[in-house]
Write a protein that holds these residues in place. Structure first.
Motif, PDB file in Angstrom:
ATOM      1  N   UNK A   1       0.877  -1.242   0.089  1.00 36.39           N
ATOM      2  CA  UNK A   1       0.034   0.103  -0.065  1.00 36.39           C
ATOM      3  C   UNK A   1       0.973   1.299   0.009  1.00 36.39           C
ATOM      4  N   UNK A   2       0.975   2.174  -1.017  1.00 35.17           N
ATOM      5  CA  UNK A   2       1.737   3.175  -1.163  1.00 35.17           C
ATOM      6  C   UNK A   2       0.743   4.325  -1.374  1.00 35.17           C
ATOM      7  N   UNK A   3       1.198   5.627  -0.599  1.00 38.20           N
ATOM      8  CA  UNK A   3       0.330   6.744  -1.018  1.00 38.20           C
ATOM      9  C   UNK A   3       1.152   7.824  -0.794  1.00 38.20           C
ATOM     10  N   UNK A   4       0.581   9.085  -0.692  1.00 40.88           N
ATOM     11  CA  UNK A   4       1.282  10.023  -0.434  1.00 40.88           C
ATOM     12  C   UNK A   4       0.529  11.480  -0.042  1.00 40.88           C
ATOM     13  N   UNK A   5       0.942  12.690   0.482  1.00 45.00           N
ATOM     14  CA  UNK A   5       0.245  13.652   0.782  1.00 45.00           C
ATOM     15  C   UNK A   5      -0.202  14.162  -0.751  1.00 45.00           C
ATOM     16  N   UNK A   6      -1.287  14.767  -0.636  1.00 45.63           N
ATOM     17  CA  UNK A   6      -1.898  15.347  -1.958  1.00 45.63           C
ATOM     18  C   UNK A   6      -2.743  14.494  -2.786  1.00 45.63           C
ATOM     19  N   UNK A  30       3.840  -0.768   3.732  1.00 43.12           N
ATOM     20  CA  UNK A  30       2.815   0.277   3.784  1.00 43.12           C
ATOM     21  C   UNK A  30       3.340   1.699   4.107  1.00 43.12           C
ATOM     22  N   UNK A  31       3.438   2.401   3.202  1.00 43.70           N
ATOM     23  CA  UNK A  31       4.181   3.571   3.074  1.00 43.70           C
ATOM     24  C   UNK A  31       3.396   4.882   2.516  1.00 43.70           C
ATOM     25  N   UNK A  32       3.415   5.852   3.419  1.00 45.86           N
ATOM     26  CA  UNK A  32       2.556   6.979   2.871  1.00 45.86           C
ATOM     27  C   UNK A  32       3.645   8.260   2.456  1.00 45.86           C
ATOM     28  N   UNK A  33       4.775   8.083   2.102  1.00 43.61           N
ATOM     29  CA  UNK A  33       5.940   8.900   1.648  1.00 43.61           C
ATOM     30  C   UNK A  33       6.240   8.777   0.203  1.00 43.61           C
ATOM     31  N   UNK A  34       5.294   7.999  -0.468  1.00 43.03           N
ATOM     32  CA  UNK A  34       5.825   7.391  -1.746  1.00 43.03           C
ATOM     33  C   UNK A  34       6.205   8.509  -2.907  1.00 43.03           C
ATOM     34  N   UNK A  75       9.398  -5.770   6.173  1.00 45.57           N
ATOM     35  CA  UNK A  75       8.416  -4.923   6.374  1.00 45.57           C
ATOM     36  C   UNK A  75       8.780  -3.575   6.510  1.00 45.57           C
ATOM     37  N   UNK A  76       7.845  -2.568   5.962  1.00 43.67           N
ATOM     38  CA  UNK A  76       7.977  -0.994   6.325  1.00 43.67           C
ATOM     39  C   UNK A  76       6.757  -0.575   6.529  1.00 43.67           C
ATOM     40  N   UNK A  77       6.651  -0.013   7.694  1.00 44.11           N
ATOM     41  CA  UNK A  77       5.348   0.822   8.044  1.00 44.11           C
ATOM     42  C   UNK A  77       5.526   2.034   8.374  1.00 44.11           C
ATOM     43  N   UNK A  78       5.299   3.090   7.489  1.00 42.09           N
ATOM     44  CA  UNK A  78       5.533   4.537   7.837  1.00 42.09           C
ATOM     45  C   UNK A  78       4.336   5.304   7.406  1.00 42.09           C
ATOM     46  N   UNK A  79       3.702   5.970   8.333  1.00 42.52           N
ATOM     47  CA  UNK A  79       2.671   6.855   7.942  1.00 42.52           C
ATOM     48  C   UNK A  79       2.858   8.340   8.020  1.00 42.52           C
ATOM     49  N   UNK A  80       1.966   9.252   7.936  1.00 42.27           N
ATOM     50  CA  UNK A  80       2.458  10.516   8.161  1.00 42.27           C
ATOM     51  C   UNK A  80       2.121  11.142   9.473  1.00 42.27           C
TER      52      UNK A  80
END
Length: 87
Positions: A1-6, A30-34, A75-80
């Motif tokens: 699951x990859x996403x980013x601000x905006x 699971x990464x929100x800084x893509x 595994x990588x889990x990093x939210x905002x």
């Protein structure tokens, strides 16, 4: 699951189950800084957005996973800061 601000949107209620993996570079991410890099100071992912453009990821379930030969990260889990993973 990859996403980013905006990007905005919600990912909710996803299950990853009965997964077997072999010789992968990365396994579960699971990464929100893509695609957010330090060399793009004008990128919209550099500063917190509003509630419409901030993505939300919640209620993700990972079970019965078997991985062999992962070369970097299992595994990588990093939210905002303004939108950590929930549930």
């Amino acid at each position: 699951v990859k996403t980013q601000r905006g990007r905005g949107g919600v990912v909710d209620g996803v299950t990853f189950e009965d997964i077997r993996g072999y010789n992968a570079l990365y396994a579960l991410e699971f990464y929100m800084w893509y695609e957010c890099t330090d060399d793009d100071p004008h990128s919209e992912c550099r500063s917190p957005g509003d509630s419409v453009t901030t993505p939300v990821v919640k209620n993700i379930v990972v079970r019965n996973v078997e991985l062999h030969g992962v070369h970097r990260n299992v595994g990588v889990i990093e939210g905002l800061p303004e939108s950590p993973f929930q549930g």
